[in-house]
Structure formats: C-alpha cells, structure tokens
Design an enzyme around this catalytic site. Structure first.
Site, PDB file in Angstrom:
ATOM      1  N   LYS A 102       0.853  -1.170  -0.023  1.00  0.00           N
ATOM      2  CA  LYS A 102      -0.013  -0.140   0.102  1.00  0.00           C
ATOM      3  C   LYS A 102       0.807   1.355  -0.103  1.00  0.00           C
ATOM      4  O   LYS A 102       0.511   2.171  -0.532  1.00  0.00           O
ATOM      5  CB  LYS A 102      -0.938  -0.037   1.311  1.00  0.00           C
ATOM      6  CG  LYS A 102      -1.857  -1.045   1.144  1.00  0.00           C
ATOM      7  CD  LYS A 102      -2.955  -0.828   2.390  1.00  0.00           C
ATOM      8  CE  LYS A 102      -3.810  -2.053   2.389  1.00  0.00           C
ATOM      9  NZ  LYS A 102      -3.530  -2.895   3.411  1.00  0.00           N
ATOM     10  N   ARG A 103       2.074   1.256   0.610  1.00  0.00           N
ATOM     11  CA  ARG A 103       2.804   2.245   0.531  1.00  0.00           C
ATOM     12  C   ARG A 103       3.110   2.797  -0.923  1.00  0.00           C
ATOM     13  O   ARG A 103       3.281   3.961  -0.966  1.00  0.00           O
ATOM     14  CB  ARG A 103       4.297   2.012   1.117  1.00  0.00           C
ATOM     15  CG  ARG A 103       4.321   1.736   2.614  1.00  0.00           C
ATOM     16  CD  ARG A 103       5.735   1.921   3.189  1.00  0.00           C
ATOM     17  NE  ARG A 103       6.740   1.164   2.404  1.00  0.00           N
ATOM     18  CZ  ARG A 103       7.028   0.047   2.053  1.00  0.00           C
ATOM     19  NH1 ARG A 103       6.563  -0.767   2.441  1.00  0.00           N
ATOM     20  NH2 ARG A 103       7.994  -0.325   1.078  1.00  0.00           N
TER      21      ARG A 103
END
Length: 499
Positions: A260-261
RNA sequence: GGCGCUAUGGUGCAACGGUUAGCACGCGGCCCUUUCAAGGCUGAAAUACGGGUUCGAUUCCCGUUAGCGCUACCA
C-alpha cells in the site's frame, strides 16, 4: 470427498491449477499476476482453472472481503472453471486429514498454546546478532507436554534427519534439510466452545490441492520456504506432490515488495483510472515472463498461445507505471475500433455524456468515427470525457491555458472568426478541403498566418489546445455546431484580446 | 541471526560458451506538423565485485557484496 470438490463438472483432461487468494478486500497487483499466469497456463494447456478462497483465518472469513477479489478478477477477464470454493466451509475435511496424520504417527498433540515451543530438545538460543533463534521441535512431540491443561493443537512431526525435495518448474530442483523445518501447526488449539481446532493454511492448502487434484501449483515465490512443509504433508497423507512453479515477486519503485505504501496496488484502482484490461494484462504478463523474443505488444490470445512456465524469470521485477501507461496508449490506438467502443461508451456513461442515439444506426457510425479521430491522443479512458468533452456535449468551457496561448496573439481575432463563420456558412459543400480553403481565404484576406486562425478556431469549437487536426474536428462536429460555437465564442475572445 | 532465492542500462525483457551485448519504456536531439499526440530517425545509458573452468565467458563453478523472501496456532 470428491463430491465436495465439485470436480465432477468439467470433463477436461489437461492440468488442473488453482488461484487461491486470501480475502484481503481487494485483488492486489501481485495476486493479479499470479491469477493471470495460472489462467494463461490453464488455457494454453487446455486445463482447468479453479478458484479457491483461503479464509481459514476467522479475520478473513468475510463475504465483503471476497467480493473485492472477484471484482478484480472479473475486470481482468480471468475466468475460472470451478469454484469459488471456500475453505471456511470445508473444515471437516481438514480435521479428518489432521486426524489421519495423528493416526499414522506423522503428527502429535501439542499443548504449548501460550508459550510456543516451551521446552524441547532445541530450546531457544541467542543468535549471533542477538536475535532469538527459532526453536524447531516441541517437547510435546516426545509425549512430554510441558502442560496438560487446555485443549491441544496438532503439530506435524517433521522427520529428524534427511532432506525434503521437490521439483519447481521455475526454480528447478529444490532441496531442504529437515533440520530447518519446524514442527508446524496443522490444527490450532480449540477456542471457546470448539471441540476441534481450526486448520492452518499449510494443512488446508495441501488437503485441498489433493482433493481438487491440482497438478501444478503456480504461486508467488514467497511460498518457496513453505513448500517443503507441504511436500512432507503430501507424503503423510499418502499423495504425490504436484509440480510447483514459483513466480518472482513484484516490487515497487524502491525495490521493496509492492504494498500500500506504493500507492495504487489494487487492480480495480487501475480500472477506475481508465486503463484497459487488455493493456493491463499485457503489461503484467511481461513482469516475470517473456515469450523469448523482442515482441512486447501481445494480445491476450497471443499471450495464451505463447505462455510457458519455462520462460518465467527468477528475478523480482519492478512495477513501472510509465510503461503501463505506454501499453494503454498502444491499445487505445491499435485495438479494432469495435472493441474499443464499449469501453468508451462505459466511460461516457460514467461522466453522464452518453446519448442513446450513438448506440445504433447513423449515430453509431458518427460515434465510431469520432472515437477513432480522438484515440491517438488519449492516454486513459477519462480523456474521452475531459479534453474530448466538446465532441460529445455542447456544454464545455474554454481551457484557460489555451485561451492565453491562442486568443491573445491577434487583436482583430473576433472580427476574423466572425468572417470565418460566415465563410463556412456560405460553403456549397461541407468537407475537409472546402473548410480549409475557406479558412485560408479568410486568413489571407485578413493578412494573418493561417495557423493563427486555425489555433484560435480550435479553442473556440472544442475549448482545448489539445485536439485532433482542426478540419477533421470540424467535420466531426458538423457545420451548425462549428459556426454556432464560433459565434458564441466571440465575446470570450474579445475579452481575451483586451486583457 | 538462520535458511533460501536473485544479480544485463534508471525500468521491463533478449542474447541459453564466440554478437560492434539487441528490443521496449523513460530521458535528450532531429524530422513530420495548424495545437497536442502518434509515427520515423537518432543520442546518452548495462553484463555488481573477485577468483576459477575454457582457445574463448553476460552465459558454467566458487567466494564476496547487495537486494529480496521465509523464519506465526497469518496466508
């Protein structure tokens, strides 16, 4: 047992593969690539693709978490032949398998619920780096439970010596020392009212792969270390292991595992941005695989035709968004127009610009021609309703930068544009050359370069600096719209000229 | 820390003992051009390091380094 697999349906004789995601709420890019490769393989070999939801963990056993996965698969156009099966509905099968292991001595009851591996031959050790070294055997294994309280879980009894081998279609022959394999849990210790425990991933995956007669396990390389455990389990359950094929991981631009980063990681977010599924498939196919040559633009049918596990790479790859976008523009331009039209229709419906008259007859013909005119300049589907808006709607605004650039060069522009409108209205025939001739005539009489008028006209009729060639745009819009928009623009042009 | 995997331009892939190390994305330039794209041509840019094996290593072997993965009663 077989009746529970649902395997009776397809009578295909080829290999059987499965995509077995854990419900995380959405299909991420890595999972999508795994699903895709399973699908390519199944289709190439004339085999069967099975979808199985790995939700043995209560946290993940939620319908809404599965829906996101299915949505992603549907968008990608991946069709499965069997399933989705839910592991949460097959618990008895796993418990029976655990019991079988207990019965044949390949597993044991373990009471060390709270303190994992409390005691045992290989007690905790301090590693050189100060980290705690993993303990690989539990005392319960030798019938010396540290505590007889509570309900026991079931652990697999890994052989003390020797090695475990398996064949990997991508990484070759693999061999692991049994010393390095821990006594992993098969069944968790029962909680609350339960009289028997819940299965772990290791158990459920193997039991299902056996029950579903999976011949090729194609999954992420992060499972390589799990594989020897599973091979051992196959043996304990009296089954032959399948062929394994581990796929290299997909990394973010910083070379760490995609997460997700790194921003958009759910495939549906790419759908929402306006990528074409086939472009996305093509891009993903080339991450960790190649047909062997230099060809990159490969339609899905070609991908299926050329796919083979032998050409899967062993090196992790970085997800390069710029290249994805390039693929998208390629598909936007090269797709047969009738394949592109439904996508544009869906886009225009999303932006409330769609008109039913474009669905058939002359309206459809116009629509197809217009999309064809627009598509060399489109990068993402929403471009059809943003800068292309004026082709589909009379409600559009003048792009500020475009006004600055093309409406300020010539103070008498309003006058000339008015003349142009008149000249166009007077045209005996409405075609490309006639329009061009009329415009150049006005420019010459006015003593300005044709380009000045061309650029100013473009902004007046489509509101943008970016658009298809002017005279083709004029034809697409039709005479009335063009002259009407020219006249309607006059006040705004006047305003720009003064400023 | 242990175990495992990997190593070709910034990125994705080719070259599976002999090539001036190729293609694509991205980046720069030129051409085309009424805008913006597309397209064509073109430039910069790589075999991680050190040992072997071999007549010859990007390619085979070993080591180093680096990165990644696994190391849960998650999957």
């Amino acid at each position: 047992m077989d009746s529970k697999t649902g395997a009776a349906g397809g009578a295909k004789s080829g290999p059987r593969v499965r995509f077995a995601p854990s419900p995380t709420g959405y299909l991420h890019v890595g999972g999508a690539r795994t699903a895709l490769f399973n699908w390519f393989f199944a289709r190439h070999e004339g085999g069967t693709m099975i979808l199985r939801i790995e939700d043995t963990d209560a946290e993940r056993n939620k319908p809404e978490l599965v829906e996101g996965i299915l949505e992603g698969l549907r968008w990608l156009g991946i069709e499965w032949d069997e399933g989705p099966y839910h592991q949460s509905e097959r618990t008895e099968l796993y418990r029976a398998a655990a019991q079988k292991c207990l019965d044949n001595g390949s597993a044991y009851l373990c009471y060390c619920a709270a303190e994992r591996y409390a005691g045992g031959d290989h007690a905790e050790e301090e590693g050189a780096g100060g980290k705690v070294r993993r303990v690989v055997r539990c005392a319960c294994r030798d019938g010396k439970p540290t505590s007889a309280e509570g309900q026991p879980g079931v652990r697999f009894k890994v052989p003390l010596g020797g090695t475990t081998r398996f064949q990997d279609a991508v990484f070759g022959a693999r061999e692991f020392s049994n010393e390095e394999i821990e006594d992993f849990v098969l069944l968790r210790s029962p909680r609350g009212e339960e009289t028997a425990g819940q299965p772990t991933y290791q158990l459920a995956a193997v039991v299902d792969d056996i029950a579903m007669r999976i011949t090729h396990v194609i999954r992420g390389a992060d499972h390589i270390s799990n594989t020897p455990k599973q091979v051992l389990l196959y043996g304990a359950l009296g089954a032959e292991p399948p062929v394994f094929a581990h796929l290299p991981l997909i990394l973010g631009a910083d070379r760490t595992r995609l997460s997700k980063r790194h921003g958009a990681t759910s495939v549906t977010s790419y759908r929402d941005e306006g990528f074409l599924p086939e472009a996305f498939r093509n891009f993903l196919a080339l991450l960790g695989w190649s047909a062997g040559g230099d060809q990159e633009f490969l339609r899905t049918s070609e991908l299926i035709g050329k796919f083979s596990l032998e050409h899967v790479l062993r090196t992790n790859g970085v997800f390069d968004r710029a290249k994805l976008e390039w693929f998208n523009t390629q598909y936007l331009q090269k797709l047969p127009i009738e394949e592109l039209l439904p996508e544009v229709e869906a886009e225009l419906k999303r932006s409330k610009l769609w008109k039913e008259e474009w669905a058939s007859g002359a309206g459809h013909e116009w629509f197809a021609k217009t999309v064809d005119l627009l598509r060399p300049r489109v990068r993402l589907l929403p471009d059809f309703s943003s800068w292309s808006r004026a082709f589909f709607s009379d409600e559009f605004s003048y792009n500020e930068a475009a006004r600055e650039k093309f409406w300020k060069k010539e103070p008498r522009l309003p006058e000339f544009l008015g003349q142009l409108a008149g000249a166009l209205e007077a045209l005996a025939e409405w075609n490309h050359d006639a329009c061009e001739h009329a415009l150049r005539g006005v420019a010459e009489a006015a003593g300005v370069k044709a380009g000045v008028l061309i650029n100013a006209t473009r902004v007046a009729i489509v509101g943008e600096a970016v658009a298809p060639p002017l005279f083709e745009s004029m034809l697409a819009l039709g005479r009335e719209r063009v002259t009407g928009r020219l006249r309607a623009a006059l006040p705004a042009v006047q305003e720009s000229c003064k400023a």
